[in-house]
Scaffold this motif. Structure first.
Motif, PDB file in Angstrom:
ATOM      1  N   GLN A 127      52.779 101.380  43.215  1.00 37.62           N
ATOM      2  CA  GLN A 127      53.634 101.732  42.085  1.00 37.62           C
ATOM      3  C   GLN A 127      54.606 102.818  42.518  1.00 37.62           C
ATOM      4  O   GLN A 127      55.000 103.665  41.739  1.00 37.62           O
ATOM      5  N   THR A 169      58.130 104.271  44.745  1.00 38.88           N
ATOM      6  CA  THR A 169      59.551 104.354  44.433  1.00 38.88           C
ATOM      7  C   THR A 169      60.258 103.016  44.541  1.00 38.88           C
ATOM      8  O   THR A 169      61.330 102.838  43.976  1.00 38.88           O
ATOM      9  N   GLY A 170      59.672 102.069  45.262  1.00 39.42           N
ATOM     10  CA  GLY A 170      60.332 100.790  45.480  1.00 39.42           C
ATOM     11  C   GLY A 170      61.440 100.933  46.505  1.00 39.42           C
ATOM     12  O   GLY A 170      61.851 102.033  46.854  1.00 39.42           O
ATOM     13  N   SER A 204      60.073  94.034  46.353  1.00 37.63           N
ATOM     14  CA  SER A 204      60.231  95.435  45.998  1.00 37.63           C
ATOM     15  C   SER A 204      61.521  95.618  45.228  1.00 37.63           C
ATOM     16  O   SER A 204      62.498  94.910  45.462  1.00 37.63           O
ATOM     17  N   ALA A 205      61.492  96.577  44.312  1.00 38.83           N
ATOM     18  CA  ALA A 205      62.689  96.938  43.556  1.00 38.83           C
ATOM     19  C   ALA A 205      62.628  98.429  43.264  1.00 38.83           C
ATOM     20  O   ALA A 205      61.546  98.972  43.006  1.00 38.83           O
ATOM     21  N   GLY A 262      62.222 101.822  41.730  1.00 45.13           N
ATOM     22  CA  GLY A 262      61.539 102.261  40.522  1.00 45.13           C
ATOM     23  C   GLY A 262      60.413 101.362  40.062  1.00 45.13           C
ATOM     24  O   GLY A 262      59.730 101.660  39.079  1.00 45.13           O
ATOM     25  N   GLN A 263      60.174 100.242  40.768  1.00 47.85           N
ATOM     26  CA  GLN A 263      59.147  99.297  40.339  1.00 47.85           C
ATOM     27  C   GLN A 263      58.044  99.090  41.370  1.00 47.85           C
ATOM     28  O   GLN A 263      57.162  98.262  41.165  1.00 47.85           O
ATOM     29  N   GLY A 264      58.088  99.803  42.465  1.00 43.27           N
ATOM     30  CA  GLY A 264      57.048  99.664  43.467  1.00 43.27           C
ATOM     31  C   GLY A 264      57.296  98.505  44.413  1.00 43.27           C
ATOM     32  O   GLY A 264      58.370  97.918  44.441  1.00 43.27           O
ATOM     33  N   SER A 265      56.260  98.180  45.188  1.00 40.87           N
ATOM     34  CA  SER A 265      56.367  97.139  46.215  1.00 40.87           C
ATOM     35  C   SER A 265      55.087  96.329  46.284  1.00 40.87           C
ATOM     36  O   SER A 265      54.001  96.841  46.018  1.00 40.87           O
ATOM     37  N   THR A 266      55.232  95.072  46.671  1.00 40.54           N
ATOM     38  CA  THR A 266      54.098  94.195  46.947  1.00 40.54           C
ATOM     39  C   THR A 266      54.304  93.591  48.323  1.00 40.54           C
ATOM     40  O   THR A 266      55.301  92.902  48.555  1.00 40.54           O
TER      41      THR A 266
END
Length: 132
Positions: A73, A75-76, A116-117, A119-123
């Motif tokens: 969760q 910074t993206g 990743s984006a 403000g939305q985090g990364s997977t």
């Protein structure tokens, strides 16, 4: 992932771990362990304090590959900035960890992808063939 609990706690990040215990992958265990460790370390490093990093392992929709997902969760990362922005906890890595993960994936006939984006985090998803 359990080995990284102390690092996560020090960073104020909670680790959630779940997986399918029946998954079996043929490969070099040390290399796969190293790749998963790098993904989790990066997720912890980019997460905000009181954030959560989730690690899961499951079969893909076709049932012939294992998918190990590391979700943060943090910074993206915008596509144009990938490999550029470093925090004080990640500055030493400068993208080397992801190069290692990609190398391990390719040598095991798998792949690694990222969603990743800002403000939305990364997977990050490491996909490897299941043992036959």
């Amino acid at each position: 992932a359990a080995r990284l609990e102390p690092q996560a706690a020090e960073a104020g990040v909670q680790l959630n771990i779940k997986g399918d215990d029946d998954l079996v992958i043929n490969g070099e265990a040390d290399q796969i362990d190293s790749a998963v460790t790098k993904l989790i370390e990066n997720a912890i490093g980019y997460s905000k304090e009181n954030g959560v990093v989730s690690v899961s392992a499951s079969k893909d929709k076709d049932g012939d590959r294992a998918v190990i997902r590391v979700i943060d969760q943090g910074t993206g990362i915008a596509k144009k900035d990938r490999g550029v922005e470093q925090s004080n906890r990640t500055a030493d890595g400068v993208g080397l960890g992801l190069a290692i993960v990609k190398h391990v994936a390719l040598t095991h006939h798998g792949d690694v992808t990222v969603w990743s984006a800002p403000g939305q985090g990364s997977t990050f998803s490491l996909t490897l063939p299941l043992a036959q």
